[in-house]
Design an enzyme around this catalytic site. Structure first.
Site, PDB file in Angstrom:
ATOM      1  N   GLY A   1      40.816  57.000  23.964  1.00  0.00           N
ATOM      2  CA  GLY A   1      40.986  58.188  23.172  1.00  0.00           C
ATOM      3  C   GLY A   1      39.451  58.581  22.559  1.00  0.00           C
ATOM      4  O   GLY A   1      39.504  59.423  22.255  1.00  0.00           O
TER       5      GLY A   1
ATOM      6  N   GLU B   1      37.971  60.649  25.321  1.00  0.00           N
ATOM      7  CA  GLU B   1      38.765  61.867  25.168  1.00  0.00           C
ATOM      8  C   GLU B   1      38.334  62.668  24.120  1.00  0.00           C
ATOM      9  O   GLU B   1      38.280  63.924  24.133  1.00  0.00           O
ATOM     10  CB  GLU B   1      40.291  61.476  25.147  1.00  0.00           C
ATOM     11  CG  GLU B   1      40.682  60.829  26.615  1.00  0.00           C
ATOM     12  CD  GLU B   1      42.224  60.454  26.421  1.00  0.00           C
ATOM     13  OE1 GLU B   1      42.612  59.421  25.486  1.00  0.00           O
ATOM     14  OE2 GLU B   1      43.253  60.737  27.078  1.00  0.00           O
TER      15      GLU B   1
ATOM     16  N   ALA C   1      42.266  54.702  21.093  1.00  0.00           N
ATOM     17  CA  ALA C   1      43.370  54.961  20.113  1.00  0.00           C
ATOM     18  C   ALA C   1      43.918  53.347  19.820  1.00  0.00           C
ATOM     19  O   ALA C   1      43.164  52.455  20.363  1.00  0.00           O
ATOM     20  CB  ALA C   1      44.490  55.521  20.880  1.00  0.00           C
TER      21      ALA C   1
ATOM     22  N   GLU D   1      42.752  52.564  29.791  1.00  0.00           N
ATOM     23  CA  GLU D   1      44.044  52.463  29.553  1.00  0.00           C
ATOM     24  C   GLU D   1      45.154  51.858  30.791  1.00  0.00           C
ATOM     25  O   GLU D   1      46.039  51.147  30.248  1.00  0.00           O
ATOM     26  CB  GLU D   1      44.740  53.836  29.362  1.00  0.00           C
ATOM     27  CG  GLU D   1      44.562  54.535  28.050  1.00  0.00           C
ATOM     28  CD  GLU D   1      43.180  55.470  28.064  1.00  0.00           C
ATOM     29  OE1 GLU D   1      42.363  55.212  29.159  1.00  0.00           O
ATOM     30  OE2 GLU D   1      42.818  56.479  27.350  1.00  0.00           O
TER      31      GLU D   1
HETATM   32  N1  CAA Z   1      42.595  49.471  19.070  1.00  0.00           N
HETATM   33  C1  CAA Z   1      42.755  48.484  18.257  1.00  0.00           C
HETATM   34  N2  CAA Z   1      41.613  47.344  17.884  1.00  0.00           N
HETATM   35  C2  CAA Z   1      40.591  47.498  18.580  1.00  0.00           C
HETATM   36  C3  CAA Z   1      40.466  48.367  19.588  1.00  0.00           C
HETATM   37  C4  CAA Z   1      41.695  49.453  19.863  1.00  0.00           C
HETATM   38  N3  CAA Z   1      41.344  50.449  20.821  1.00  0.00           N
HETATM   39  N4  CAA Z   1      39.358  48.258  20.480  1.00  0.00           N
HETATM   40  C5  CAA Z   1      38.757  47.246  19.574  1.00  0.00           C
HETATM   41  N5  CAA Z   1      39.532  46.758  18.555  1.00  0.00           N
HETATM   42  C6  CAA Z   1      39.167  45.647  17.450  1.00  0.00           C
HETATM   43  C7  CAA Z   1      39.592  44.319  18.359  1.00  0.00           C
HETATM   44  O1  CAA Z   1      40.709  43.945  18.397  1.00  0.00           O
HETATM   45  C8  CAA Z   1      38.564  43.332  17.481  1.00  0.00           C
HETATM   46  O2  CAA Z   1      39.333  43.165  16.315  1.00  0.00           O
HETATM   47  P1  CAA Z   1      39.096  41.806  15.510  1.00  0.00           P
HETATM   48  O3  CAA Z   1      37.587  41.793  15.245  1.00  0.00           O
HETATM   49  O4  CAA Z   1      40.139  41.831  14.641  1.00  0.00           O
HETATM   50  O5  CAA Z   1      39.403  40.600  16.873  1.00  0.00           O
HETATM   51  C9  CAA Z   1      37.339  44.531  17.290  1.00  0.00           C
HETATM   52  O6  CAA Z   1      37.691  45.955  17.261  1.00  0.00           O
HETATM   53  C10 CAA Z   1      36.030  44.236  18.044  1.00  0.00           C
HETATM   54  O7  CAA Z   1      36.466  44.326  19.196  1.00  0.00           O
HETATM   55  P2  CAA Z   1      36.068  42.997  20.242  1.00  0.00           P
HETATM   56  O8  CAA Z   1      36.169  41.621  19.406  1.00  0.00           O
HETATM   57  O9  CAA Z   1      37.060  43.110  21.549  1.00  0.00           O
HETATM   58  O10 CAA Z   1      34.616  43.346  20.748  1.00  0.00           O
HETATM   59  P3  CAA Z   1      34.021  43.132  22.217  1.00  0.00           P
HETATM   60  O11 CAA Z   1      32.342  43.499  21.890  1.00  0.00           O
HETATM   61  O12 CAA Z   1      34.301  41.719  22.658  1.00  0.00           O
HETATM   62  O13 CAA Z   1      34.588  44.319  23.073  1.00  0.00           O
HETATM   63  C11 CAA Z   1      35.513  46.211  23.775  1.00  0.00           C
HETATM   64  C12 CAA Z   1      34.622  45.738  22.928  1.00  0.00           C
HETATM   65  C13 CAA Z   1      35.017  46.230  25.472  1.00  0.00           C
HETATM   66  C14 CAA Z   1      35.410  47.797  23.550  1.00  0.00           C
HETATM   67  C15 CAA Z   1      37.093  45.690  23.478  1.00  0.00           C
HETATM   68  O14 CAA Z   1      37.180  45.859  22.172  1.00  0.00           O
HETATM   69  C16 CAA Z   1      38.120  46.726  24.219  1.00  0.00           C
HETATM   70  O15 CAA Z   1      38.229  46.243  25.359  1.00  0.00           O
HETATM   71  N6  CAA Z   1      38.746  47.550  23.342  1.00  0.00           N
HETATM   72  C17 CAA Z   1      40.004  48.236  24.082  1.00  0.00           C
HETATM   73  C18 CAA Z   1      39.464  49.545  24.693  1.00  0.00           C
HETATM   74  C19 CAA Z   1      40.781  50.195  25.009  1.00  0.00           C
HETATM   75  O16 CAA Z   1      41.497  49.585  25.936  1.00  0.00           O
HETATM   76  N7  CAA Z   1      40.766  51.450  24.738  1.00  0.00           N
HETATM   77  C20 CAA Z   1      42.100  52.493  24.994  1.00  0.00           C
HETATM   78  C21 CAA Z   1      43.130  52.197  23.996  1.00  0.00           C
HETATM   79  S1  CAA Z   1      44.552  53.162  24.525  1.00  0.00           S
HETATM   80  C22 CAA Z   1      44.101  54.725  24.197  1.00  0.00           C
HETATM   81  O17 CAA Z   1      43.165  55.042  23.688  1.00  0.00           O
HETATM   82  C23 CAA Z   1      45.434  55.729  24.614  1.00  0.00           C
HETATM   83  C24 CAA Z   1      44.806  57.081  24.839  1.00  0.00           C
HETATM   84  O18 CAA Z   1      44.667  57.687  25.815  1.00  0.00           O
HETATM   85  C25 CAA Z   1      44.389  58.018  23.498  1.00  0.00           C
END
Ligand code: CAA
Length: 258
Positions: free
Chosen positions: A109, A112, A66, A132
């Site tokens: 998400g 999921e 998400a 998460e």
């Molecule tokens: N939401 C918003 N933006 C996100 C995102 C997310 N879930 N995941 C990645 N992005 C964005 C980053 O902020 C980044 O944006 P910028 O270029 O503007 O800085 C861009 O996508 C590229 O990401 P990274 O620079 O972080 O890329 P990376 O290769 O270094 O890392 C990753 C990749 C490990 C997937 C890392 O992006 C990450 O940890 N993302 C978050 C994953 C996460 O926590 N997901 C769960 C979200 S909460 C949820 O989903 C609740 C639910 O149950 C539905």
């Protein structure tokens, strides 16, 4: 269908392929994308030409979860009012076979959403996880329920409590994916499977899918509601604010249990 901003749709005979398309954000599922997805599924549901659907992202990511920036500042009241995950019921109730073609990240998400699909073809590069907990929250779109049913309590606990990612091979061994194929062919494989199913009687396929899902659906609705409420509840904690702020500021989070 009105024009799509965050999705792409391709049709080939009886098979439709829906591409999640926010490549710069690793296809993070923002509210707008999810609304589009629901509208597209509605349209495909009532389109008699379409008999099966492939859902995919791109090579780097299926979806990284998400959209954290959508929720970082929300409190529980706002999350309850928004009730954004109720929309996902539309995917759960989609009556035609839904096949996920996964490459790269399928997290939170994103993972999921994969688990909402009926079958999963993964590329060797795919990574799955429910991270998460690292944001100070929990899965909110069925992760605790579907993962536990699929991989069992012990593996689900490890994924949900540590937020670690697992490889495509590991996901295959745990029963989360049908098979793992080279990155060059994951989408073709999924479309081939969709075409194979599209040759069967659509009405028999629909009732077969409905019958298989019955095994999972007993108590699922109750579990989903419970998880969703707990997810929204966490938005009144300082740890959720810290976890999401830390992600946006690209630093490790410091949790204090408040
Ligand atoms: N939401 C918003 N933006 C996100 C995102 C997310 N879930 N995941 C990645 N992005 C964005 C980053 O902020 C980044 O944006 P910028 O270029 O503007 O800085 C861009 O996508 C590229 O990401 P990274 O620079 O972080 O890329 P990376 O290769 O270094 O890392 C990753 C990749 C490990 C997937 C890392 O992006 C990450 O940890 N993302 C978050 C994953 C996460 O926590 N997901 C769960 C979200 S909460 C949820 O989903 C609740 C639910 O149950 C539905």
């Amino acid at each position: 269908m009105t024009s799509l901003k965050h999705l792409k749709l391709e049709r080939d005979g009886h098979v439709a392929t829906v591409f999640l398309h926010r490549p710069k954000q690793l296809n993070a599922l923002n509210l707008e994308l999810m609304s589009e997805l629901v509208s597209v599924l509605d349209a495909l549901e009532s389109d008699d030409e379409i008999r099966s659907v492939v859902l995919t992202g791109d090579e780097r990511a299926f979806a990284a979860g998400a959209d954290i920036t959508d929720m970082a500042d929300a409190d529980s009241t706002e999350m309850l009012r928004r009730n954004q995950f109720a929309k996902w019921e539309r995917i759960r109730k989609f009556s035609k076979p839904l096949i996920a073609a996964v490459s790269g990240f399928a997290l939170g998400g994103g993972c999921e959403l994969v688990m909402h699909c009926d079958m999963v073809i993964a590329s060797e590069t795919a990574q799955f996880g429910q991270p998460e907990i690292k944001l100070g929250v929990i899965p909110g779109a069925g992760g605790t329920q579907r993962l536990t049913r699929t991989v069992g309590k012990q593996h689900a606990m490890e994924l949900v409590l540590t937020g670690k990612f697992i490889s495509a091979k590991q996901a295959e061994a745990w029963g989360m994916v049908n098979r793992v194929v080279p990155i060059e062919s994951y989408l073709n494989e999924a479309q081939k499977l969709a075409r194979e199913i599209a040759q069967m009687s659509p009405i028999a396929v629909r009732l077969a899918k409905e019958s298989v899902l019955k095994v999972y659906d007993a108590h699922l609705a109750e579990g989903l509601e419970f998880e969703r409420k707990n997810f929204y509840l966490l938005f009144n904690t300082e740890d959720q604010k810290e976890g999401m702020k830390a992600f946006i500021e690209k630093r490790p989070a410091k949790f204090r249990g408040k």
